[in-house]
Enzyme design. Structure first.
Site, PDB file in Angstrom:
ATOM      1  N   LEU A 132       0.863  -1.175   0.000  1.00 16.86           N
ATOM      2  CA  LEU A 132       0.000   0.000   0.000  1.00 16.86           C
ATOM      3  C   LEU A 132       0.904   1.231   0.000  1.00 16.86           C
ATOM      4  O   LEU A 132       1.954   1.238   0.644  1.00 16.86           O
ATOM      5  CB  LEU A 132      -0.902   0.029   1.242  1.00 16.86           C
ATOM      6  CG  LEU A 132      -1.980  -1.055   1.374  1.00 16.86           C
ATOM      7  CD1 LEU A 132      -2.727  -0.889   2.697  1.00 16.86           C
ATOM      8  CD2 LEU A 132      -2.956  -1.026   0.208  1.00 16.86           C
ATOM      9  N   ASP A 133       0.471   2.264  -0.706  1.00 11.73           N
ATOM     10  CA  ASP A 133       1.225   3.519  -0.695  1.00 11.73           C
ATOM     11  C   ASP A 133       1.341   4.041   0.729  1.00 11.73           C
ATOM     12  O   ASP A 133       0.488   3.762   1.584  1.00 11.73           O
ATOM     13  CB  ASP A 133       0.522   4.577  -1.552  1.00 11.73           C
ATOM     14  CG  ASP A 133       0.472   4.212  -3.025  1.00 11.73           C
ATOM     15  OD1 ASP A 133       1.274   3.357  -3.450  1.00 11.73           O
ATOM     16  OD2 ASP A 133      -0.383   4.770  -3.738  1.00 11.73           O
ATOM     17  N   LYS A 134       2.365   4.836   0.976  1.00  8.54           N
ATOM     18  CA  LYS A 134       2.559   5.444   2.293  1.00  8.54           C
ATOM     19  C   LYS A 134       1.321   6.203   2.738  1.00  8.54           C
ATOM     20  O   LYS A 134       0.921   6.159   3.908  1.00  8.54           O
ATOM     21  CB  LYS A 134       3.769   6.384   2.248  1.00  8.54           C
ATOM     22  CG  LYS A 134       4.042   7.125   3.548  1.00  8.54           C
ATOM     23  CD  LYS A 134       5.256   8.034   3.409  1.00  8.54           C
ATOM     24  CE  LYS A 134       5.500   8.815   4.698  1.00  8.54           C
ATOM     25  NZ  LYS A 134       6.679   9.715   4.580  1.00  8.54           N
ATOM     26  N   THR A 136      -1.764   5.643   1.940  1.00  8.70           N
ATOM     27  CA  THR A 136      -2.970   4.805   1.989  1.00  8.70           C
ATOM     28  C   THR A 136      -2.997   4.008   3.288  1.00  8.70           C
ATOM     29  O   THR A 136      -1.981   3.475   3.722  1.00  8.70           O
ATOM     30  CB  THR A 136      -2.997   3.835   0.789  1.00  8.70           C
ATOM     31  OG1 THR A 136      -2.903   4.585  -0.424  1.00  8.70           O
ATOM     32  CG2 THR A 136      -4.283   3.029   0.769  1.00  8.70           C
ATOM     33  N   ARG A 232      -5.322   5.987  -7.851  1.00 10.39           N
ATOM     34  CA  ARG A 232      -5.048   7.422  -7.885  1.00 10.39           C
ATOM     35  C   ARG A 232      -4.951   7.934  -9.325  1.00 10.39           C
ATOM     36  O   ARG A 232      -5.528   8.967  -9.687  1.00 10.39           O
ATOM     37  CB  ARG A 232      -3.769   7.718  -7.109  1.00 10.39           C
ATOM     38  CG  ARG A 232      -3.844   7.293  -5.651  1.00 10.39           C
ATOM     39  CD  ARG A 232      -2.493   7.266  -4.959  1.00 10.39           C
ATOM     40  NE  ARG A 232      -1.917   8.609  -4.817  1.00 10.39           N
ATOM     41  CZ  ARG A 232      -0.765   8.835  -4.194  1.00 10.39           C
ATOM     42  NH1 ARG A 232      -0.075   7.824  -3.672  1.00 10.39           N
ATOM     43  NH2 ARG A 232      -0.303  10.065  -4.085  1.00 10.39           N
TER      44      ARG A 232
END
Length: 283
Positions: A132-134, A136, A232
């Site tokens: 997961l993105d930072k 998110t 995104r």
């Protein structure tokens, strides 16, 4: 490491060799060690690689830690970990907003992987299945041993792990839709991705409207693929960027409104259905 698994009732008859190679994706080198050490039992009895495995059989597998060399992970703070599900093979945790999934540099210690390593020490070491993105938050799956890692990776590739995200976008999104646009790297900004019809990789996102807000829309997103920044980039490409997106929105403010809300899978060894929700979510 010793693992004991009961073959599911719906499994088909196969040889031990087929089980290790095709179903459990055990590397050739490790299969050799298992064979020479007689490291696999069927119902407590020594067997050969041509022995048949049937539904309901109890398989005991022993491997040495040296068979799967592991890299060193700095231990973080185990109190940062919020467990949603855990057994001897896998763990699902609730990732907080603003925390990286894993280190990018060897000396990093404040990532989810570091904190999970501290939580699992000294008996297990976590292995990243997906990221997961930072920015998110929400449910994320890790393997607790290298044996199950490729099996979970295959489930992910086969779209057998269901992931549903909560998101809030700018503007009024009126209907359900599927975004099928290839995604590639942005040549001008290494942090970003972009829609790239010719050179990009296939990316498919299903969007369902949850409720209308003032000048914004709360939505659910389901992924068929797992490209970097997929949700995104896709939502920005249709003119509805995520609220708080520092890369793809012209008016970023506050946190990125993207949350991994649900994660479902069928356990590869027990056939148990695992379904978790990372609550509270965005609404």
């Amino acid at each position: 490491m010793k693992f004991t698994m009961t073959m599911p009732d719906h499994s088909i008859e196969m040889s031990v060799k087929e089980l290790l190679e095709q179903e459990w994706l055990v590397p050739r080198k490790v299969r050799h060690f298992i064979r020479t050490r007689k490291g696999i039992l069927i119902n407590g009895e020594t067997c050969h690689f041509q022995s048949l495995v049937h539904p309901g059989d109890i398989i005991t597998l022993t491997v040495e830690a040296s068979d799967y060399p592991e890299r060193s992970i700095h231990l973080g703070d185990k109190n940062q970990i919020k467990v949603l599900y855990e057994d001897e093979h896998l763990i699902i945790v609730n990732k907080p907003y603003g925390m990286k999934t894993h280190p990018n540099q060897p000396d990093e210690q404040d990532t989810l992987l570091n904190h999970l390593a501290a939580y699992l020490a000294p008996d297990f070491q976590p292995h990243v299945v997906h990221r997961l993105d930072k920015e998110t938050s929400g449910a994320i799956l890790f393997a607790k041993n290298p044996f199950v890692l490729p099996i979970l990776g295959r489930l992910l590739e086969q779209k057998s792990i269901y992931r549903r995200y909560q998101a809030i976008v700018h503007g009024s999104l009126k209907k359900e839709l599927t975004i099928n646009k290839k995604i590639g790297r942005d040549r001008h900004d290494r942090r970003k991705r972009r829609i790239d019809p010719k050179g990009g990789k296939t990316a498919i996102t299903h969007v369902a409207v949850a409720k209308q807000l003032t000048n914004q829309t709360a939505i659910f997103c389901q992924l068929d693929t797992g490209r970097t920044h997929q949700i995104r980039v896709h939502l920005a490409s249709i003119g509805h960027p995520l609220v708080g997106d520092p890369l793809y929105s012209k008016q970023p403010s506050g946190r990125l409104m993207l949350h991994s809300y649900e994660l479902h899978l069928i356990h590869p060894f027990t056939s148990q259905k695992i379904a978790v929700k990372a609550i509270p979510g965005l609404w």
